[in-house]
Scaffold this active site. Structure first.
Site, PDB file in Angstrom:
ATOM      1  CB  CYS A  94       0.351   1.846   4.171  1.00  0.00           C
ATOM      2  SG  CYS A  94      -1.743   1.965   3.924  1.00  0.00           S
ATOM      3  CB  CYS A 132      -1.038  -0.048   0.799  1.00  0.00           C
ATOM      4  SG  CYS A 132      -1.623   1.312   1.317  1.00  0.00           S
TER       5      CYS A 132
END
Length: 302
Positions: free
Chosen positions: A50, A47
């Site tokens: 993230c 991700c």
């Protein structure tokens, strides 16, 4: 000396941020949140957002000084918890306090929002008893137990160096003990974020007045000078300073108001400036400050 930091235990630095699994979630989040709020960051190695959000959250949690903890959950490896909390996209952030979810957001957000999010959570945990300690120290100071008050204010600053109430209180304790240089040195070290706080400004005003008190003349002589010549503005100004130095604050305010009434422009408006210094040194709701400000305003706008 009272105990500090007892009502809301803070996490040791090493426990502020940790990884959690499906098996440890109950202990690391639900049980831990009984003490302080716990932020849960659901993420995955693939991700992109993230990788930005995670470090930003960690930095904000570290800055909170133990009032908030953070747990990171890799959703690829811990799908049970993610499923129970209906995490459908990442990054997803939840906050728990006293076993219940209390806040959260999804996706990458600006740093300002992260800071606001963590600050709000930190406030839920309280301040570890510091507010009660400040109240106790103020009571000591008011009762004349100046050394004990100074010790308590110093202890509070040891736990929270940017506590404006504690720094202002410690400065006022130094002033009460006649340690004017120490008070000035302390106020000069105020962190930028509290340098203009009301508590710091009040202490600075008290310091200014204390410096003036060192040069105040004899009350009886100054009172006689004013009575002999009510138009002697310098004598009235000095008389007001001497009254304040003697603890007769209301009488000092009355003399300065009278001076302002007679000649508001005298000595570049010295009467008004001195009145504001006295008002700033008093607590906002002090009757002398309230009445003095009202009377001064009525003269200014008459």
């Amino acid at each position: 000396m009272i105990e500090l930091g007892q009502s809301n235990p803070q996490a040791p630095a090493g426990d502020l941020i940790k990884d959690a699994t499906d098996q440890t979630f109950m202990v690391d989040v639900i049980e831990a949140s009984q003490e302080v709020p716990v932020i849960v960051d659901f993420w995955a190695p693939w991700c992109g957002p993230c990788k930005t959000l995670g470090p930003q959250l960690e930095a904000a949690v570290q800055a909170a000084g133990g009032k908030v903890r953070m747990v990171k959950v890799n959703v690829d490896e811990n799908q049970a918890v993610a499923g129970q909390l209906r995490v459908q996209s990442i990054p997803t952030v939840y906050a728990f306090f006293q076993g219940q979810p209390v806040d959260g957001f999804q996706g990458a957000v600006p740093q300002s929002q992260i800071t606001e999010f963590v600050t709000k959570l930190a406030g839920m945990a309280g301040d570890g008893g510091l507010s009660e300690a400040i109240e106790a120290a103020e009571e000591m100071l008011g009762q004349g137990a100046v050394a004990d008050a100074a010790q308590t204010f110093a202890a509070i600053l040891g736990e929270d160096p940017a506590n404006a109430a504690a720094m202002g209180g410690l400065a006022r304790a130094h002033i009460a003990m006649g340690q004017l240089d120490q008070a000035e040195a302390l106020l000069n070290t105020a962190p930028p974020e509290i340098a203009t706080a009301a508590e710091i400004e009040a202490a600075r005003a008290q310091l200014d007045l204390a410096r003036q008190a060192e040069n105040a003349g004899p009350l009886t002589d100054l009172a006689a000078a004013v009575e002999a010549d009510p138009a002697d503005h310098q004598a009235r100004f000095d008389y007001a300073n001497a009254l304040h130095a003697a603890g007769e604050v209301e009488a000092a305010v009355d003399q300065l108001l009278e001076l302002f009434r007679r000649d508001r422009e005298w000595n570049d408006g010295a009467a008004k400036t001195q009145l504001f210094t006295i008002f700033d040194a008093l607590k906002p709701q002090d009757p002398i400050a309230l009445n003095g400000r009202r009377k001064l305003s009525s003269m200014i706008f008459a």
